[in-house]
Design a protein around this motif. Structure first.
Motif, PDB file in Angstrom:
ATOM      1  N   ASN A   1       1.032   4.441  -2.517  1.00  0.00           N
ATOM      2  CA  ASN A   1       0.969   5.820  -2.025  1.00  0.00           C
ATOM      3  C   ASN A   1       2.108   6.676  -2.559  1.00  0.00           C
ATOM      4  O   ASN A   1       2.035   7.893  -2.511  1.00  0.00           O
ATOM      5  CB  ASN A   1       1.032   5.833  -0.503  1.00  0.00           C
ATOM      6  CG  ASN A   1      -0.337   5.633   0.109  1.00  0.00           C
ATOM      7  OD1 ASN A   1      -1.326   5.548  -0.608  1.00  0.00           O
ATOM      8  ND2 ASN A   1      -0.387   5.560   1.424  1.00  0.00           N
ATOM      9  N   ALA A   2       3.155   6.010  -3.038  1.00  0.00           N
ATOM     10  CA  ALA A   2       4.304   6.774  -3.532  1.00  0.00           C
ATOM     11  C   ALA A   2       3.954   7.594  -4.767  1.00  0.00           C
ATOM     12  O   ALA A   2       4.736   8.452  -5.179  1.00  0.00           O
ATOM     13  CB  ALA A   2       5.479   5.841  -3.819  1.00  0.00           C
TER      14      ALA A   2
ATOM     15  N   LEU B   1       2.180   9.851  -4.703  1.00  0.00           N
ATOM     16  CA  LEU B   1       2.161  11.185  -4.088  1.00  0.00           C
ATOM     17  C   LEU B   1       3.289  12.058  -4.642  1.00  0.00           C
ATOM     18  O   LEU B   1       3.153  13.280  -4.734  1.00  0.00           O
ATOM     19  CB  LEU B   1       2.367  11.001  -2.589  1.00  0.00           C
ATOM     20  CG  LEU B   1       1.810  12.058  -1.658  1.00  0.00           C
ATOM     21  CD1 LEU B   1       0.326  12.180  -1.856  1.00  0.00           C
ATOM     22  CD2 LEU B   1       2.131  11.678  -0.228  1.00  0.00           C
TER      23      LEU B   1
ATOM     24  N   THR C   1       8.237  12.734  -0.469  1.00  0.00           N
ATOM     25  CA  THR C   1       7.987  11.435  -1.096  1.00  0.00           C
ATOM     26  C   THR C   1       8.809  11.299  -2.372  1.00  0.00           C
ATOM     27  O   THR C   1       9.381  10.243  -2.648  1.00  0.00           O
ATOM     28  CB  THR C   1       6.500  11.265  -1.425  1.00  0.00           C
ATOM     29  OG1 THR C   1       5.753  11.490  -0.235  1.00  0.00           O
ATOM     30  CG2 THR C   1       6.212   9.878  -1.938  1.00  0.00           C
TER      31      THR C   1
ATOM     32  N   TYR D   1       0.829  -1.195   0.000  1.00  0.00           N
ATOM     33  CA  TYR D   1       0.000   0.000   0.000  1.00  0.00           C
ATOM     34  C   TYR D   1       0.877   1.265   0.000  1.00  0.00           C
ATOM     35  O   TYR D   1       0.638   2.181  -0.799  1.00  0.00           O
ATOM     36  CB  TYR D   1      -0.974  -0.054   1.187  1.00  0.00           C
ATOM     37  CG  TYR D   1      -2.028   1.024   1.202  1.00  0.00           C
ATOM     38  CD1 TYR D   1      -2.434   1.659   0.038  1.00  0.00           C
ATOM     39  CD2 TYR D   1      -2.628   1.412   2.403  1.00  0.00           C
ATOM     40  CE1 TYR D   1      -3.406   2.645   0.061  1.00  0.00           C
ATOM     41  CE2 TYR D   1      -3.595   2.396   2.443  1.00  0.00           C
ATOM     42  CZ  TYR D   1      -3.979   3.014   1.261  1.00  0.00           C
ATOM     43  OH  TYR D   1      -4.920   3.993   1.302  1.00  0.00           O
ATOM     44  N   PRO D   2       1.939   1.331   0.845  1.00  0.00           N
ATOM     45  CA  PRO D   2       2.831   2.498   0.766  1.00  0.00           C
ATOM     46  C   PRO D   2       3.464   2.672  -0.623  1.00  0.00           C
ATOM     47  O   PRO D   2       3.646   3.796  -1.076  1.00  0.00           O
ATOM     48  CB  PRO D   2       3.912   2.202   1.811  1.00  0.00           C
ATOM     49  CG  PRO D   2       3.248   1.317   2.787  1.00  0.00           C
ATOM     50  CD  PRO D   2       2.291   0.484   2.003  1.00  0.00           C
ATOM     51  N   MET D   3       3.767   1.540  -1.298  1.00  0.00           N
ATOM     52  CA  MET D   3       4.338   1.673  -2.646  1.00  0.00           C
ATOM     53  C   MET D   3       3.352   2.383  -3.561  1.00  0.00           C
ATOM     54  O   MET D   3       3.734   3.197  -4.391  1.00  0.00           O
ATOM     55  CB  MET D   3       4.669   0.291  -3.211  1.00  0.00           C
ATOM     56  CG  MET D   3       5.919  -0.324  -2.619  1.00  0.00           C
ATOM     57  SD  MET D   3       6.291  -1.870  -3.451  1.00  0.00           S
ATOM     58  CE  MET D   3       7.082  -2.762  -2.126  1.00  0.00           C
TER      59      MET D   3
ATOM     60  N   LEU E   1      11.504   8.506  -3.063  1.00  0.00           N
ATOM     61  CA  LEU E   1      11.354   7.624  -4.218  1.00  0.00           C
ATOM     62  C   LEU E   1      12.642   7.601  -5.042  1.00  0.00           C
ATOM     63  O   LEU E   1      13.094   6.546  -5.484  1.00  0.00           O
ATOM     64  CB  LEU E   1      10.187   8.107  -5.088  1.00  0.00           C
ATOM     65  CG  LEU E   1       9.655   7.107  -6.101  1.00  0.00           C
ATOM     66  CD1 LEU E   1       9.141   5.867  -5.404  1.00  0.00           C
ATOM     67  CD2 LEU E   1       8.551   7.735  -6.948  1.00  0.00           C
TER      68      LEU E   1
END
Lengths: 301, 322
Positions: free
Chosen positions: B56-57, B59, B292, B52-54, B296
């Protein structure tokens, strides 16, 4: 037998003797470099405040005194942090070990369909991550910010531990054992609980120890996810007292300035000992488990 | 004729393979439903806290708006990356990140290998075990305690190192206030803390070397040093390669924890790395999208490094981690 006599005949040459002498000298130096700081800190922590601040301590304690520990154990902030750390370590380790076995065991079974895909899914997280901010936002979204859960769940499973546990299960639980129990009508869970886990105690000990040390030593998650002082683990308290030099709350204001300064120096040494001793005392007894675990991991890296 | 038959048979074989695979899956699911049941919580963990954070990246390519949320925020393309690359901090961050981890790799990588080779030579079993036990111990010290120890030892006035310097007639040095000292402090403390731990991995590899090779070397009259060069080192080369790959793979992931704790306004020129920058810009200044993007950038460089080192190692020595 031939090789035995051979060994006796061939003796170390002079060059080899010099070589060995150099090696032993270097190893002794290594010993000194590693041990000295540890002994120095321990000795300082049980010396008098004056001796510590005037640089009289070189190796052994000077003017034996337990004043630093006295102040620590009467400090509600430190004690609260200690209690919190014990809780996080106990609860976090249990959760982590359970979750790790729950994924490592199915992954070790050939009859588990999709194990390759699942394995890829979890190893990919070693190579790439969403990063700090996206992870923070997920933890926020599930409502864990500033709760104890934030230190127990978001980092509960370490992929390396899963790999180590999986290769142990694969190499030490024979397929025949499973086939036999299947014929006897034993279910998967019963087999896991009453056969696999008892047979895998060495690796489960490794999991427990690694997770426990990791939890006890962690501070980063607490730094970003926690805001309330009363949830802080010991490491955060340590950071505030030693690294940020906030000793004011820890020491009685009625003391004279000089005494207060001396005591705050001493306090730092005692605090380091108190925070590290639990791990270092257990370690010599469990070292062999660590070595075992690392070797299992390196067999199939 | 034969060829044609073979061709006409092929598709039907693969078809039946597919069918049996699906059947196999259903069969396995029915028979081992308990395994699939216990795997659900860990899988959920990976989906929620890793994948899920991946997602969200994304962003990084948007202007984050608290009210609209991640998915409702407007797309801005590579704006934040451009901002970062044109930022005067960019070069400093890259230089510091690569400088610290590159030096650590260069200086720190050989130390555990040497330590393991020397320990392996020590004939006195007790001494060997004791050195191993002691050198492994600092690994268990937490980052906070490690930095505390560094600060206590290097303190300008009351620190042990400066007291010793004064004792021998030298002037005190404010180690942590000197930007030029930062890298050496970071690297030497890191070696102090991890060399013994990593040496254990090499010792295990050394123990696995075929003993007949040593016999042969002895018979050939090899000295101890020659034995190390011609038997020990080639024997642990695969392990060395794997540790090297893993180390290069973590070049961009150098300990945020320790750098952050060692930072102070005086040494910031040399101690601000990408990870600490993301923390201060993102979480302390709430500049989510920009941070972010920086994060990344870090993750992508890390992935590229890891994949290329692994490919190189595979080509030249047949060792790889996948």
């Amino acid at each position: 037998m031939a090789s035995l006599t051979m060994k006796k005949k061939i003796k170390d040459s002079t060059g080899d003797k010099i070589f060995m002498f150099i090696i032993y000298t270097i190893l002794c130096l290594v010993l000194l470099v590693v041990l000295y700081p540890l002994i120095y800190i321990f000795s300082s922590s049980i010396s008098s405040p004056g001796a510590v601040t005037s640089g009289k301590v070189w190796l052994w304690p000077v003017d034996l005194s337990f004043k630093g520990y006295e102040v620590l154990f009467n400090n509600p902030q430190v004690m609260k942090g200690y209690g919190n750390s014990i809780f996080y370590t106990a609860a976090g380790t249990l959760i982590s070990v359970a979750l790790t076995i729950m994924i490592a065991y199915p992954l070790s079974r050939k009859t588990f369909f999709g194990r390759k895909g699942l394995m890829m899914l979890i190893t990919f997280t070693l190579l790439f991550s969403g990063g700090l901010i996206p992870t923070y936002m997920v933890v926020k979204e599930v409502g864990m910010i500033d709760t104890r859960w934030a230190l127990l769940i978001p980092n509960a499973i370490w992929v390396w531990q899963v790999i180590i546990a999986r290769s142990f299960f694969q190499s030490s639980i024979p397929d025949e054992l499973f086939e036999a129990s299947e014929i006897d009508g034993c279910t998967d869970l019963k087999f896991l609980w009453s056969i696999v886990i008892p047979l895998s105690m060495p690796i489960i000990a490794v999991l427990f120890l690694m997770y426990a040390v990791g939890q006890w030593n962690a501070y980063f998650d607490a730094l970003i996810y926690l805001k309330s002082d009363d949830l802080f683990p010991l490491q955060l308290i340590l950071r505030s007292i030693i690294i940020q030099n906030n000793t004011s709350g820890a020491i009685n204001d009625a003391l004279k300035l000089v005494e207060r300064q001396q005591l705050s120096e001493l306090l730092k040494y005692s605090l380091i000992v108190v925070a590290t001793l639990p791990v270092l005392v257990i370690y010599p007894f469990v070292q062999r488990y660590f070595v075992q675990g690392m070797m299992v991991g390196s067999v199939k890296g | 004729m034969k060829n044609e038959i073979a061709i006409s048979i092929k598709p039907s074989i693969s078809h039946s393979n597919k069918l049996s695979m699906r059947q196999e899956a259903v069969k396995s699911l029915k028979k081992h439903w308990q395994l699939y049941l216990i795997v659900i919580p860990p899988v959920l963990f990976f989906l929620i806290f890793k994948y899920y954070p991946m997602m969200n990246a994304v962003l990084a390519f948007k202007d984050f708006n608290v009210i609209k949320g991640i998915w409702g925020s407007p797309w801005v393309g590579f704006k934040h990356f451009e901002l970062f690359f044109n930022n005067p901090m960019f070069l400093t961050l890259v230089k510091n990140t690569f400088g610290i981890s590159g030096m650590l790799l260069l200086v720190g990588f050989p130390v555990p290998i040497l330590l393991a080779l020397m320990l392996n030579e020590a004939k006195n079993g007790r001494f060997k075990k004791f050195v191993q036990l002691v050198s492994f111990a600092p690994y268990f010290i937490s980052t906070v305690v490690m930095v505390s120890i560094i600060m206590l030892f290097l303190a300008p006035r009351l620190g042990f190192v400066n007291i010793a310097l004064n004792y021998f007639g030298f002037e005190s040095i404010n180690f942590l206030g000197e930007p030029g000292m930062f890298r050496s402090i970071y690297i030497s403390s890191d070696i102090w803390q991890t060399a013994g731990y990593t040496a254990v991995i090499y010792l295990a590899a050394l123990a696995g070397i075929d003993p007949t090779l040593y016999e042969a070397a002895r018979v050939d009259g090899a000295s101890r040093f020659q034995k190390i060069i011609h038997v020990d080192l080639p024997g642990i080369l695969p392990t060395i390669m794997i540790v090297l790959i893993l180390n290069v793979g973590s070049v961009m992931a150098i300990g945020f924890e320790k750098v952050y704790l060692l930072q102070n306004p005086l040494n910031l020129v040399n101690s601000e790395i990408i990870a600490t920058y993301v923390y201060s810009v993102g979480l302390l200044n709430a500049n989510y999208s920009f941070a972010t993007a920086v994060g990344l950038f870090n993750s992508v460089i890390n992935l590229i490094l890891l994949v290329s080192v692994n490919t190189l190692a595979k080509r030249f020595s047949n060792n790889s981690i996948w």
